[in-house]
Write a protein that holds these residues in place. Structure first.
Motif, PDB file in Angstrom:
ATOM      1  N   LEU A 122     -12.373  47.479  83.364  1.00 19.78           N
ATOM      2  CA  LEU A 122     -11.319  47.192  82.402  1.00 19.78           C
ATOM      3  C   LEU A 122     -11.878  47.452  81.015  1.00 19.78           C
ATOM      4  N   VAL A 123     -11.324  48.438  80.337  1.00 19.55           N
ATOM      5  CA  VAL A 123     -11.779  48.720  78.981  1.00 19.55           C
ATOM      6  C   VAL A 123     -10.821  48.047  78.001  1.00 19.55           C
ATOM      7  N   MET A 124     -11.387  47.216  77.143  1.00 18.33           N
ATOM      8  CA  MET A 124     -10.572  46.495  76.159  1.00 18.33           C
ATOM      9  C   MET A 124     -10.938  46.912  74.755  1.00 18.33           C
ATOM     10  N   ASP A 125      -9.932  46.897  73.889  1.00 15.83           N
ATOM     11  CA  ASP A 125     -10.204  47.058  72.468  1.00 15.83           C
ATOM     12  C   ASP A 125      -9.235  46.156  71.717  1.00 15.83           C
ATOM     13  N   LYS A 126      -9.741  45.348  70.854  1.00 17.39           N
ATOM     14  CA  LYS A 126      -8.927  44.442  70.033  1.00 17.39           C
ATOM     15  C   LYS A 126      -7.871  43.695  70.847  1.00 17.39           C
ATOM     16  N   GLY A 127      -8.305  43.136  71.957  1.00 13.38           N
ATOM     17  CA  GLY A 127      -7.406  42.311  72.757  1.00 13.38           C
ATOM     18  C   GLY A 127      -6.412  43.073  73.616  1.00 13.38           C
ATOM     19  N   GLU A 128      -6.436  44.406  73.528  1.00 17.49           N
ATOM     20  CA  GLU A 128      -5.511  45.209  74.317  1.00 17.49           C
ATOM     21  C   GLU A 128      -6.264  45.931  75.424  1.00 17.49           C
ATOM     22  N   ILE A 129      -5.567  46.168  76.528  1.00 15.73           N
ATOM     23  CA  ILE A 129      -6.165  46.916  77.622  1.00 15.73           C
ATOM     24  C   ILE A 129      -6.000  48.402  77.359  1.00 15.73           C
ATOM     25  N   VAL A 135     -10.756  66.021  81.551  1.00  9.44           N
ATOM     26  CA  VAL A 135      -9.865  67.127  81.873  1.00  9.44           C
ATOM     27  C   VAL A 135      -8.504  67.061  81.199  1.00  9.44           C
ATOM     28  N   ASN A 136      -8.037  65.851  80.932  1.00 11.99           N
ATOM     29  CA  ASN A 136      -6.691  65.778  80.347  1.00 11.99           C
ATOM     30  C   ASN A 136      -6.727  65.641  78.828  1.00 11.99           C
ATOM     31  N   MET A 137      -7.880  65.915  78.278  1.00  6.28           N
ATOM     32  CA  MET A 137      -8.000  65.786  76.825  1.00  6.28           C
ATOM     33  C   MET A 137      -8.355  67.132  76.207  1.00  6.28           C
ATOM     34  N   GLU A 138      -7.750  67.409  75.112  1.00  5.45           N
ATOM     35  CA  GLU A 138      -8.120  68.638  74.406  1.00  5.45           C
ATOM     36  C   GLU A 138      -8.651  68.253  73.021  1.00  5.45           C
ATOM     37  N   GLU A 139      -9.642  68.994  72.641  1.00  3.02           N
ATOM     38  CA  GLU A 139     -10.149  68.768  71.285  1.00  3.02           C
ATOM     39  C   GLU A 139     -10.848  70.007  70.777  1.00  3.02           C
ATOM     40  N   ARG A 184     -12.193  57.703  75.983  1.00  2.00           N
ATOM     41  CA  ARG A 184     -12.854  59.009  75.990  1.00  2.00           C
ATOM     42  C   ARG A 184     -14.156  58.952  75.197  1.00  2.00           C
ATOM     43  N   LYS A 185     -14.099  58.350  74.031  1.00  3.05           N
ATOM     44  CA  LYS A 185     -15.308  58.250  73.195  1.00  3.05           C
ATOM     45  C   LYS A 185     -16.357  57.362  73.851  1.00  3.05           C
ATOM     46  N   LEU A 186     -15.894  56.290  74.429  1.00  6.93           N
ATOM     47  CA  LEU A 186     -16.807  55.335  75.052  1.00  6.93           C
ATOM     48  C   LEU A 186     -17.564  55.970  76.220  1.00  6.93           C
ATOM     49  N   TYR A 244      -7.608  50.514  82.915  1.00  9.56           N
ATOM     50  CA  TYR A 244      -8.090  49.681  84.017  1.00  9.56           C
ATOM     51  C   TYR A 244      -8.128  50.581  85.241  1.00  9.56           C
ATOM     52  N   ALA A 245      -9.318  51.061  85.567  1.00 10.29           N
ATOM     53  CA  ALA A 245      -9.413  52.065  86.620  1.00 10.29           C
ATOM     54  C   ALA A 245     -10.823  52.098  87.197  1.00 10.29           C
ATOM     55  N   SER A 246     -11.005  52.868  88.255  1.00 10.95           N
ATOM     56  CA  SER A 246     -12.330  53.018  88.848  1.00 10.95           C
ATOM     57  C   SER A 246     -13.221  53.775  87.866  1.00 10.95           C
ATOM     58  N   PRO A 247     -14.554  53.609  88.003  1.00 16.00           N
ATOM     59  CA  PRO A 247     -15.465  54.322  87.095  1.00 16.00           C
ATOM     60  C   PRO A 247     -15.219  55.837  87.085  1.00 16.00           C
ATOM     61  N   GLU A 248     -15.010  56.410  88.261  1.00 12.13           N
ATOM     62  CA  GLU A 248     -14.760  57.855  88.336  1.00 12.13           C
ATOM     63  C   GLU A 248     -13.508  58.255  87.574  1.00 12.13           C
ATOM     64  N   GLU A 249     -12.466  57.475  87.807  1.00 13.99           N
ATOM     65  CA  GLU A 249     -11.183  57.753  87.166  1.00 13.99           C
ATOM     66  C   GLU A 249     -11.311  57.684  85.635  1.00 13.99           C
ATOM     67  N   LEU A 250     -12.082  56.722  85.185  1.00 14.36           N
ATOM     68  CA  LEU A 250     -12.308  56.556  83.755  1.00 14.36           C
ATOM     69  C   LEU A 250     -12.945  57.810  83.142  1.00 14.36           C
ATOM     70  N   LEU A 251     -13.873  58.386  83.895  1.00 17.05           N
ATOM     71  CA  LEU A 251     -14.550  59.584  83.416  1.00 17.05           C
ATOM     72  C   LEU A 251     -13.654  60.818  83.525  1.00 17.05           C
ATOM     73  N   ARG A 252     -12.952  60.897  84.635  1.00 17.77           N
ATOM     74  CA  ARG A 252     -12.129  62.096  84.863  1.00 17.77           C
ATOM     75  C   ARG A 252     -10.886  62.092  83.999  1.00 17.77           C
ATOM     76  N   HIS A 253     -10.271  60.935  83.892  1.00 17.94           N
ATOM     77  CA  HIS A 253      -8.994  60.866  83.174  1.00 17.94           C
ATOM     78  C   HIS A 253      -8.969  59.706  82.190  1.00 17.94           C
ATOM     79  N   PRO A 254      -9.757  59.800  81.143  1.00 17.77           N
ATOM     80  CA  PRO A 254      -9.711  58.724  80.143  1.00 17.77           C
ATOM     81  C   PRO A 254      -8.308  58.617  79.551  1.00 17.77           C
ATOM     82  N   ALA A 255      -7.771  57.400  79.548  1.00 19.66           N
ATOM     83  CA  ALA A 255      -6.369  57.218  79.172  1.00 19.66           C
ATOM     84  C   ALA A 255      -6.153  57.272  77.665  1.00 19.66           C
ATOM     85  N   THR A 256      -7.181  56.904  76.927  1.00 18.12           N
ATOM     86  CA  THR A 256      -7.013  56.872  75.466  1.00 18.12           C
ATOM     87  C   THR A 256      -8.247  57.472  74.792  1.00 18.12           C
TER      88      THR A 256
END
Ligand code: ADP
Ligand code: MG
Length: 265
Positions: free
Chosen positions: A210-217, A261-265, A236-238, A220-232
């Motif tokens: 569960l990745v939290m920032d300033k009281g917000e979620i 994969v779902n992020m462009e920069e 992604r930075k973390l 909330y995903a598996s470690p792999e999912e977090l790496l493959r598809h960072p939601a925010t």
């Protein structure tokens, strides 16, 4: 799967300061959830709401589908182990007395059963039996931490809450304790909520993170999912900082690389 812990639209404020605004989370039985986020984002607050050390200002917290408001608080806490950073042991009690504190409360008459329980938990957390008679001040930081974990587990709780438990020990000891706690989790099937500010630790230990920032979620995903598809962006930075040793669903540890994969920069 059975739901073990559920936060439903929980709100928590300290005076004017709202820490959790609308916090909802479901933890299944047997999961190892790591909660990661920067200092002050509300991790400890979330944890203390589960064992009733704090009461929510809104929403509900359910354990086994029942609101903890309606549960007997002593009973609730006995069924929830709590381990925190640093030494929180009773300084005037030996290792054995510390670990057997709650079991003694639970089965006053059965000293033999308690003795066996102490031996069992000392073994599980990797403490030598000849440390039984020592006082906390005669132990290393890592040993104290192990006693703390054994004490939290000694009442055979179904839930274990851990708040940065390995923050105060050296790198090598931390690695050993991480290995122990993973093993304890797989052996006992206990449901764990583990707070850390260290993303590597979160990825290595969590079945879900569960990745939290300033009281917000944030996610909330598996470690792999977090790496493959960072939601925010925050996630992604973390996670992009380094390669991560991830806990996989089959209990293996594997070094996983961020792909974003779902992020462009
Ligand atoms: N008892 C309290 N009274 C007032 N503010 C508090 C109290 N406990 C925590 N806070 C504040 O609430 C926020 C969240 O705290 P906490 O849950 O401890 O964060 P974390 O564990 O993620 O570092 C922080 O800004 C902290 O200063
Ligand atoms: Mg904290």
């Amino acid at each position: 799967m059975q739901t073990m812990i559920e936060f439903q639209h929980v709100k928590k404020a300290y005076g004017e300061k709202t820490v959790l605004k609308d916090f909802s989370l479901t933890v299944e039985k047997g999961e190892f959830v790591t909660i990661v986020g920067s200092s002050g984002c509300g991790k400890t607050t979330a944890l203390k709401l589960v064992n009733g050390l704090l009461a929510p200002d809104g929403g509900e917290i359910l354990v086994y589908g029942e609101s903890i408001r309606r549960k007997d608080q002593t009973q609730l806490r006995r069924n929830i182990g709590y381990a925190i950073q640093g030494s929180v042991l009773f300084p005037h009690m030996t290792v054995e007395q510390n670990i057997s504190y709650v079991p003694n409360l639970l089965n006053k008459k059965d000293r033999k059963k308690t003795k066996e329980a102490v031996a069992k938990w000392m073994k599980i957390v990797g403490l030598d039996d000849d440390l039984r008679e020592r006082f906390p001040s005669e132990l290393s930081g890592g040993q104290q931490q192990r006693v703390g974990i054994a004490r939290a587990l000694a009442a055979s709780p179904e839930i274990l809450l851990m708040d940065e438990p390995f923050g105060a020990v050296d790198e090598i000891t931390r690695g050993q304790l991480q290995t122990e706690i993973r093993r304890i989790h797989s052996q006992t099937g206990i449901t764990v909520l583990f707070v850390t500010h260290d993303i590597s630790e979160a990825m290595k230990l969590g079945t879900r993170v569960l990745v939290m920032d300033k009281g917000e979620i944030e996610q909330y995903a598996s470690p792999e999912e977090l790496l493959r598809h960072p939601a925010t962006d925050f996630v992604r930075k973390l996670t992009a900082q380094q390669r991560h040793v991830c806990r996989l669903p089959d209990e293996r540890l594997e070094e996983c690389e961020y792909s974003g994969v779902n992020m462009e920069e």
